[in-house]
Design a protein around this motif. Structure first.
Motif, PDB file in Angstrom:
ATOM      1  N   ASP A 132      -2.797   7.933 -19.533  1.00  8.30           N
ATOM      2  CA  ASP A 132      -1.810   7.329 -18.604  1.00  8.30           C
ATOM      3  C   ASP A 132      -0.439   7.365 -19.166  1.00  8.30           C
ATOM      4  O   ASP A 132       0.367   7.535 -18.576  1.00  8.30           O
ATOM      5  CB  ASP A 132      -2.118   5.877 -18.648  1.00  8.30           C
ATOM      6  N   GLU A 136       2.263   9.317 -16.908  1.00 10.75           N
ATOM      7  CA  GLU A 136       3.424   8.525 -16.532  1.00 10.75           C
ATOM      8  C   GLU A 136       4.755   9.556 -16.911  1.00 10.75           C
ATOM      9  O   GLU A 136       5.839   9.357 -16.067  1.00 10.75           O
ATOM     10  CB  GLU A 136       3.859   7.397 -17.291  1.00 10.75           C
ATOM     11  N   SER A 142       3.295   5.567 -10.558  1.00  9.68           N
ATOM     12  CA  SER A 142       2.465   4.320 -11.066  1.00  9.68           C
ATOM     13  C   SER A 142       1.885   3.338 -10.062  1.00  9.68           C
ATOM     14  O   SER A 142       0.961   2.736 -10.364  1.00  9.68           O
ATOM     15  CB  SER A 142       3.278   3.536 -12.331  1.00  9.68           C
ATOM     16  N   LEU A 146      -5.185   5.194 -10.483  1.00  5.56           N
ATOM     17  CA  LEU A 146      -5.154   6.276 -11.434  1.00  5.56           C
ATOM     18  C   LEU A 146      -5.722   7.474 -11.526  1.00  5.56           C
ATOM     19  O   LEU A 146      -5.296   8.609 -11.839  1.00  5.56           O
ATOM     20  CB  LEU A 146      -5.705   5.624 -12.939  1.00  5.56           C
ATOM     21  N   TYR A 150      -4.035  11.310 -11.392  1.00 11.38           N
ATOM     22  CA  TYR A 150      -4.408  12.249 -12.364  1.00 11.38           C
ATOM     23  C   TYR A 150      -4.685  13.708 -11.623  1.00 11.38           C
ATOM     24  O   TYR A 150      -4.235  14.633 -11.959  1.00 11.38           O
ATOM     25  CB  TYR A 150      -5.803  12.030 -13.122  1.00 11.38           C
TER      26      TYR A 150
END
Length: 394
Positions: A132, A136, A142, A146, A150
């Protein structure tokens, strides 16, 4: 490890949307019975079992297999994110190749909830903290779940580095749908065009549409692995064997390279494939059929290059030339892959094994790859682990 390991039985149930499937234990028991029946043996012949799942309580493997039999054998529960099923396969193969066992059952299942994947435990460090942090830094976004960050970020990295158009990912998703239309066990059988994919809901503007992501799925698949001596003694099927296998985990380049393709496992995939090619003396140009980890169309595209199917930066041309489907260089994901077949995390690696075993047996029906003799399986889990397995026809 000198003993040859055969895939003598495989079983798989149709994948389903969350809330429409049987419970995980019932799915697992059914897939196990199918694999045992395909092998032509009884549960009492099994000496060990490895059971993979991600979202479930400890010893869920026992809960599923106790419905099949209670013979007191070792049952090992495995959790390695999306590569869970192939990690269980890796362990089972090692047990036979080393001589520790002669007949092993491998099972994977998942009973999933609707919606994007997320962490379950909020009161402790996440295995994805480092992932993360670098994500980020590299892409932000964000507000997006997730997994989409990715793999969308990895696709964006490829687009920026090589000028890859968004349409390339749409063509992968359309290809998956055409393949899945011939798979009765796939979740989504509706054929879509690249235009359909491009016009679906935009999740990340300019980077990803909804149809480029695989859906949460429930399902189960299983395999029976045996030694050559056991197969001969019991007259079992020896058409397909595992010629090579490698499992890799992350190295510093995952985080130090500042490249989202490497964050999602490009280097793991490349290293695992390279090791398998060296083990077997078989290269990417020799492959007939591949099941690879297309959790997102973006990951399928970058995996073409990681596996050496085309040069780095050559994936868009590989797709445009039709080299990833029937009539091209190598048929990728004839099952429909995770994008169309579905992705029940713990079952995915065994579902890939099921498909490739059927292909090498010549039993894949309308999706059969003509003359298939050599097959490669690629299964990836962030956090991370990658397993690459080479199958051959005897």
């Amino acid at each position: 490890m000198s003993q040859r390991v055969y895939v003598s039985g495989v079983g798989m149930i149709p994948f389903a949307k969350p809330g429409t499937s049987a419970s995980y234990d019932q799915m697992g028991a059914t897939a196990s019975r199918l694999a045992l029946a395909d092998a032509g043996i009884a549960y009492d012949d099994i000496e060990q079992a490895y059971v993979g799942y991600v979202y479930g309580d400890s010893t869920a493997g026992q809960k599923a297999l106790y419905q099949v039999g209670m013979s007191g054998i070792p049952i090992v529960n495995v959790n390695n994110n999306c590569s869970t099923g192939s990690t269980a396969l890796f362990l089972a193969r090692q047990a036979i190749a080393s001589g520790a066992a002669e007949c092993v059952l491998v099972l994977g299942f998942e009973q999933m909830s609707p919606g994007a994947l997320g962490s379950i435990f909020q009161d402790r460090p996440s295995p994805f903290d480092a992932f993360d942090e670098v994500t980020e830094k590299l892409v932000g976004m964000s507000q997006i779940p997730l997994a989409l960050r990715y793999f969308g970020g990895a696709g964006l990295s490829h687009m920026q580095k090589y000028g890859t158009p968004l349409e390339s990912f749409a063509k992968i998703r359309a290809k998956a749908s055409r393949h899945a239309a011939n798979n009765p066990l796939a979740l989504f059988k509706q054929v879509v065009t690249p235009e359909d994919v491009m016009s679906s809901t935009m999740i990340w503007p300019g980077v990803m549409t909804k149809l480029m992501a695989c859906p949460p799925t429930c399902g189960a698949a299983a395999a029976v692995l045996v030694s050559e001596a056991f197969a001969k003694k019991h007259g079992l099927n020896t058409q397909v064997y595992i010629a090579g296998q490698s499992m890799t985990t992350d190295k510093p380049s995952t985080f130090d390279s500042e490249d989202m393709m490497k964050v999602v496992g490009y280097d793991m995939s490349k290293e695992a494939a390279t090791k398998v090619y060296a083990q077997t003396g078989i290269g990417p140009d020799d492959l007939d059929v591949i099941e690879l980890h297309d959790c997102f169309a973006h990951n399928e595209l970058i995996t073409y290059e990681a596996l050496g199917l085309c040069p780095e930066g050559g994936a868009a041309k590989f797709i445009d030339d039709g080299d990833n489907t029937y009539g091209g260089k190598v048929v990728t994901n004839p099952s429909g892959g995770l994008l169309s077949k579905g992705h029940p995390l713990g079952a995915t690696g065994l579902a890939q094994c099921f498909e490739l075993t059927q292909q090498l047996r010549g039993n894949a029906g309308d999706r059969q790859v003509a003359g298939a003799r050599i097959a490669l399986q690629h299964n990836l889990g962030l956090g991370g682990a990658c397993v690459v397995t080479m199958y051959r026809q005897s």
